[in-house]
Each structure stands twice: as C-alpha cells, then as structure tokens.
Design an enzyme around this catalytic site. Structure first.
Site, PDB file in Angstrom:
ATOM      1  N   GLY A 302       2.937  47.035  84.849  1.00  0.00           N
ATOM      2  CA  GLY A 302       3.518  46.583  83.588  1.00  0.00           C
ATOM      3  C   GLY A 302       2.532  45.703  82.835  1.00  0.00           C
ATOM      4  CB  SER A 303       3.101  43.402  80.023  1.00  0.00           C
ATOM      5  OG  SER A 303       3.699  44.390  79.209  1.00  0.00           O
TER       6      SER A 303
END
Length: 704
Positions: A302-303
């Site tokens: 993810g981020s």
C-alpha cells in the site's frame, strides 16, 4: 574266577582313569583358553565383571537459554514430571481401581478417561506410562494429582523446554516439540549451539550380593555434563512487552485476522521488538502456526511504499514540491489510475500530493520524473529484490512485478508488487539513518555456560541508496504527512513522527481484490524523533472489524502510538516538539518518582491521582521497593507493585497478564510456574497469604 574278576576291575579302573584324564584335559585346555583369550562364548570376562560391579548414572546437560538483551529469560530447561502407573498386585502400592483412577486423572489432564483406562489395562505389564498425555506435567499438575492420593500413581522427574514469559516474542524465539527438538525460530536455527551434552558418573559396587552397595575406597569415574550455549537476543523486554500488550488489546477490540509489529533501532539495525497475531503458544501440542509474518508473509504494502518513491525522486533531483499537477486520475498505456477519492483535489502541488497520499502524484514521479528504469534501479538499491539476511530461516524476499507499464506505475504507490514488513523496515533505515541502510539482526551475542562471549554481532551498513540531504528532506515531508496529512492519527505529544500510512488491498485469489471496508491491510511505517530518528516502527492490521465511525488507522495507531512513545522514552530520546501540543490521539505517559522509605498510604493516594494502579504486597507502613523503579515512563492504568517493610503477602492476581506476574516474582523472590497463555485465571497462593519461601503456580487463559 578271581583272576577274571581282577582283570575286569583293572579294565574298569583304566576306563575311569581315561575318562577323568579326558575331563581334566578338557578343563585344563578350557582354562588355558580362558586365560589367554579372557572370554567365554564371546563374552569378555573383564568387561562383564566391570559391568556387574559398575553403576553408571547420567548427568544431564541442559540446553542453553534464550534471553532478552538485558538477560530476562525467554526459553529455559525446567523440571517436569511423567506419570507412572504401577499395575502389578505384587507391588505394595499399585492401582486398585482402574476406572476411578482414569476418571480422576482425566479431570486434571483434560482428556478422555477411556483413553487412560485403556492404557492402564495392560495386565502383563508391571507398570506403564500414559504416553504424551502423561508426560511433561508441570509442578502444579503433579501436585494436583499427588493431592488426590491415588494408589499406584507415581512420578518420574524429567527436563523439558519451557517459556517463562509465555508467547512473548514467540515467532522470534520459536518453540520445540515434546522431545525438545527445535521446530521454529531461534530454537530451530541455533539448535546445535543450544544443545547440551550429557555427562556421567561411574561407581564401583558389590555386584554379587544382590544389593549393589558402593565399594569403599574405590575411585569414581566421571565426566561433567556440558550445558549448551546461551543466546542473547536484541529484544528489549520493556518495548516488546508494550508491543505484545497493545496487540492483545487490539485483538480483543477489533478481532483482526492478523497483526504484524516490528521495532528497529534505526542506528544499529537491532530488532528491539517483533510480534505477530495469531501467536505461537509454547508447550502446546499440535501447534502449527509457525509462520513469522514479519519476514515470511509478502503482501502489497500500500501507500507505505510511497516513502521510497519519494526518496528516489528527491535523490535524483527531480522532485519539486511546489510544482503543480492535476490530481484525480492518470492514464498509463490505456489504463486509468485513480486517486483514493477517485476525483482528486484538482490542481495541487506535489507536496500536497504527498500529504494527501495521491496515487497520481507518485505515478508521475516514477513514470515521468524518474523514468521506470531509474525507478527500478532504486527498488534494487533499497533491497526490494533480495532478502534482508536476518539470522532466521524461512525469510521471503517478496516479488517486484515489473513487466507491464501499469505494473511499474502501481509499484510506485504500493500495489501489485509484494514485499515483507522486514524489507520495508530495512529500506526505511536508510531514510532514518541519513542514507545508511542497516542490516537487521536479532542475535546480540552468544555465550558459553560460564558467561564467556563466543560470538557478538555488530551493526552493519548494507548499502547507501540515498544521500544525507535526501534522507533529511524525505523525513521533513513525511513529518508533514503526520501533522498535516493522512497520518494525523499517529501524532505524539513529545515526539515528531515522520511516516506514511498504508491501505493495501487483498487479492481474492481469482484475479481481483476483496471488497468491503474491513477487507484491507491497514498499516503505518514511522520513525521518530523526525529530526534524528532512534526508532522505526511498522504496524499492520489485517481485516479488523471496524465500527461505522472507525477507520483502519484507529486500530493501527492503538499499537503504534504507545509502542513508539514508550520505546523512545525507554531509550531516553530527546523530545523534538513543543509540549503544549495536544491532540486526541496522543499517548500520555507518567514518570515514576522515588518512593523508597515513603509512607505507603500517602504514596497510594498520589499514584491513584496520576491514574496508576498501586498494588501493595505487604502490611508495613513504609515502602522498601517498587516495580517499576524511579524514572520509568508508565502509561495510564499501569500497575505499580509496592513492597513494604512488613511481611510480603500475596495480592489477588486474577486477570493479570503474565508480564505483570513475572514482575511480581522478581520483586518478591517467588518462583513462578505457569501453564496456558493469556491472563491469570487461578493462583496457588491465595490472596493475603505470606509468600516467603513459596512457589507460585498460575493458570492462564486467553480472553480472545
């Protein structure tokens, strides 16, 4: 006739003489043979005689201990017991009522009485054991059975691997099977170094009188046992305990499928704490959950991956924070990549894009600013194409999906490619440590049984993917993510955190992603203090059960915040923020003051006013000692154990965690023996009873 009779007598005498002579010669030559060869029918008489008059005893060598960096014991060899059932009615003490004995034993051993009854029904055996169900009994189990006074039931002592702190750091330490063989973690990886060697002692006895009395004035032959080497881990007892307790609270509140937590000393690469949920429960039969998710479970980050895309762009000089771009969506070879809110925020600067975690911004950085080839070079420099090299086996290295342009773009913001949490933390050490990427390690040193250091690990720089200036600028931007962007849940009162949140989608196994607001891996990768980080903390929570007014950051921050705050204060890190700052997610800590020789009554009032939970262990009026000691940073609600100048008495510990009970043992000198995991459900010493010279046995159960 007389002449004939005399002749017959002479022949008879001659015959007998020949027989006796033959026998004599046989015996003589047999004797000579024995004298020369020293054996009869292949049996060596000297060895046989020595065996008959020699009594040999085994001196067991213990396996080495596994300890925290400060010497707290995590894995040790302890005495256990095996049940023996005497069946023969020739023995004065034998089992008289098999069904009743089986029934009584089954209650203590929590098993089927019919299985025990079947084992006790061997009419030909003098005595029997009960297989696995009757082995490796704890002292409390042995005592409970002894108190039943069952005829014919006795016990044989043995040595077994035990874990005084329960599932504390269980995926790092590992466990052994019921035969003492390491099957995961350090127990498996360092089984040879930990293994002890048995010794022996031989004494001469009177082997011919049937009693085997030791012969006087005979020397004994012996070989001392050699205990295994001890392994000191890099784990910090206090930080690991906070991590474990915080995880337990989140499990109880959100019931997630998995939790992963890693704490690294950014200056050295030492792993100060690491834990997973579900955990491994030591000494539990049929335990199969050996997978250490932190190093063996690659998933889309993810981020949190945007940290490294940002650092690469800054290092190449292509990041311009005030430059604007159009957020919302961007096309990559015919496929649209959207920001997490689909529509974006219009024309915004790249600094704003970092703070808002814009997928479009990071796609532009990788595709147009860096170029995919240069971006891939940085992925390699940060170590995402290789294992970290930590000392444990079964480490995975993840996989960089980089065949198609859209895969290259999505890797820039944490989708498609998969990495382990340990890879992320290791890569982040370069940003926290001014460009120097540190090799993670979990073994601090190895010593022999006498304490002599045999091996000691030292910090090792594995690469320098970015410059000092890049590292500092990246930290500044990541700090703004926490103060002004998506990381607001991770603000602390006394320390500035630099970091990035992550919301990773979970594949459904059919080429798509799972749907639903709970079906994500929520994470945060942060370092603090932001100006000069001492710690890197990574926390991931998979599929928590969130209420309508909650987000994934709620669950993650309830682990990250107390661990980072407490860890920094344990290391005496310098505060880098204005203490007037406050927010709803800050962690309030309380500094323990000096209380020795103070009034018990007054101290209790003061501690309660501060939000602490004082537990008095004696009936005196003055304080002799407390745990924790002066200067320790405590979280609100923490227990403070108070030893007075009177007799030390037992408190009510029902509901306590194992770590709290171990502190009680350290303060009072009690020997603690436990079975189970979780929280205390029973205690062998009742509340109010004196503790001096006693052993405390407890049972624990999980509240999950």
């Amino acid at each position: 006739m007389e002449f004939k009779k005399l002749a017959n007598m002479n022949r008879g005498s001659a015959f007998l003489a020949i027989i006796f002579l033959s026998l004599f010669l046989v015996i003589f030559f047999r004797f000579v043979y024995i004298m020369v060869t020293g054996s009869i029918d292949g049996v060596n008489l000297v060895e046989n005689k020595e065996a008959r008059i020699t009594k040999e005893g085994i001196l067991e060598g213990k396996n080495g201990e596994i300890l925290t960096r400060d010497g707290e014991k995590i894995a040790v060899d302890s005495q256990v017991y095996t049940i023996i059932g005497v069946l023969s009615d020739k023995a004065p003490n034998h089992i008289k009522d098999i069904p009743n004995t089986a029934k009584q034993l089954a209650k203590v051993l929590d098993t089927d009485p019919e299985e025990i009854e079947q084992l006790l029904s061997d009419s030909k055996a003098y005595q029997v054991e009960l297989g696995k169900i009757g082995r490796n009994l704890t002292f409390s189990q042995m005592k409970e059975i002894s108190d039943l006074e069952l005829p014919g039931i006795t016990f044989a002592p043995d040595i077994r691997r035990t874990y005084p702190l329960g599932d504390f750091s269980s995926h790092i330490v590992g466990i052994t099977d019921f035969d003492g063989k390491g099957i995961s973690g350090i127990e498996k990886e360092y089984s040879k170094e930990l293994l002890g060697t048995d010794g022996y002692i031989k004494r001469k006895i009177d082997g011919f009188n049937g009693f085997g009395y030791e012969l006087p004035q005979e020397e004994t032959e012996s070989k001392s046992p050699q205990n295994g080497n001890n392994i000191y881990t890099t784990l910090d007892m206090n930080i690991q305990t906070i991590l474990e307790d915080s995880m337990n609270s989140v499990v109880k509140k959100y019931n997630p499928e998995k939790i992963i937590g890693v704490v690294m000393d950014s200056k050295t690469g030492e792993i100060l704490a690491l834990s997973n949920r579900p955990s491994i429960y030591p000494n539990k039969e049929n335990e199969v959950n050996y997978l250490n998710y932190a190093m063996s479970y690659p998933f889309e980050p993810g981020s949190t991956m945007k940290i490294f895309t940002l650092a690469a762009a800054i290092n190449e000089g292509v990041y311009h924070g005030s430059e604007k771009y159009k957020s919302g969506s961007i096309e990559v070879t015919g496929e649209l990549i959207h920001d997490h809110n689909d529509n974006g925020w219009g024309m915004i600067t790249f600094d704003e894009g970092v703070q808002r975690s814009s997928n479009v911004a990071f796609t532009i950085l990788a595709k147009d600013k860096l170029g995919f080839d240069q971006f891939y070079h940085y992925l390699q420099e940060f170590g995402f194409d290789k294992k970290t090299g930590i000392e444990l086996s079964n480490e995975e290295k993840g996989e960089i999906l980089y065949k198609y342009p859209v895969e290259k773009a999505t890797t820039a913001f944490g989708q498609g490619s998969i990495f382990t949490p340990l890879q992320l933390v290791t890569a982040a050490s370069s940003i926290a440590n001014d460009g120097k990427m540190m090799k993670p390690y979990i073994i601090k040193k190895m010593t022999d049984e006498n304490g002599k250091t045999l091996k000691e690990n030292e910090p090792k720089v594995t690469n320098k993917p970015i410059s000092v200036e890049t590292a500092k600028k990246t930290r500044d931007l990541l700090a703004s993510v926490v103060t002004d962007g998506t990381g607001s849940y991770f603000q602390l009162k006394d320390f500035q955190v630099a970091g990035k949140t992550g919301t990773a989608q979970i594949p459904d196994g059919q080429g798509h992603y799972q749907v639903g607001r709970n079906n994500y891996i929520f994470s945060f990768l942060g370092m603090a203090p932001a100006k000069d980080p001492r710690l890197i903390v990574y926390v991931a929570v998979e599929k928590p059960n969130l209420k309508a007014d909650q987000v994934g950051a709620n669950a993650v921050s309830e682990i990250f915040n107390p661990v980072m705050d407490y860890g920094l204060k344990t290391l005496n890190a310098t505060s880098d923020v204005n203490n007037t700052k406050s927010n709803s997610n800050e962690v309030t800590s309380i500094t323990m003051t000096a209380n020795k020789d103070q009034s018990v009554k007054n101290t209790i009032s003061i501690l309660k006013e501060k939000g602490l939970d004082p537990i008095v262990l004696g009936k005196g009026e003055k304080i002799v000692q407390t745990d924790p000691n002066e200067g320790t940073e405590l979280l609100k609600g923490s227990k403070v154990l108070i030893k007075t100048d009177g007799k030390t008495v037992m408190p009510d510990i029902i509901g306590w965690s194992l770590s709290d009970v171990m502190k009680l043992g350290s303060l009072t000198g009690l020997e603690i023996e436990h079975e189970g995991n979780g929280y205390v459900t029973s205690q062998s010493i009742p509340k109010g009873k004196e503790t001096k010279g006693k052993k405390l046995s407890i049972k624990l159960e999980s509240k999950r």
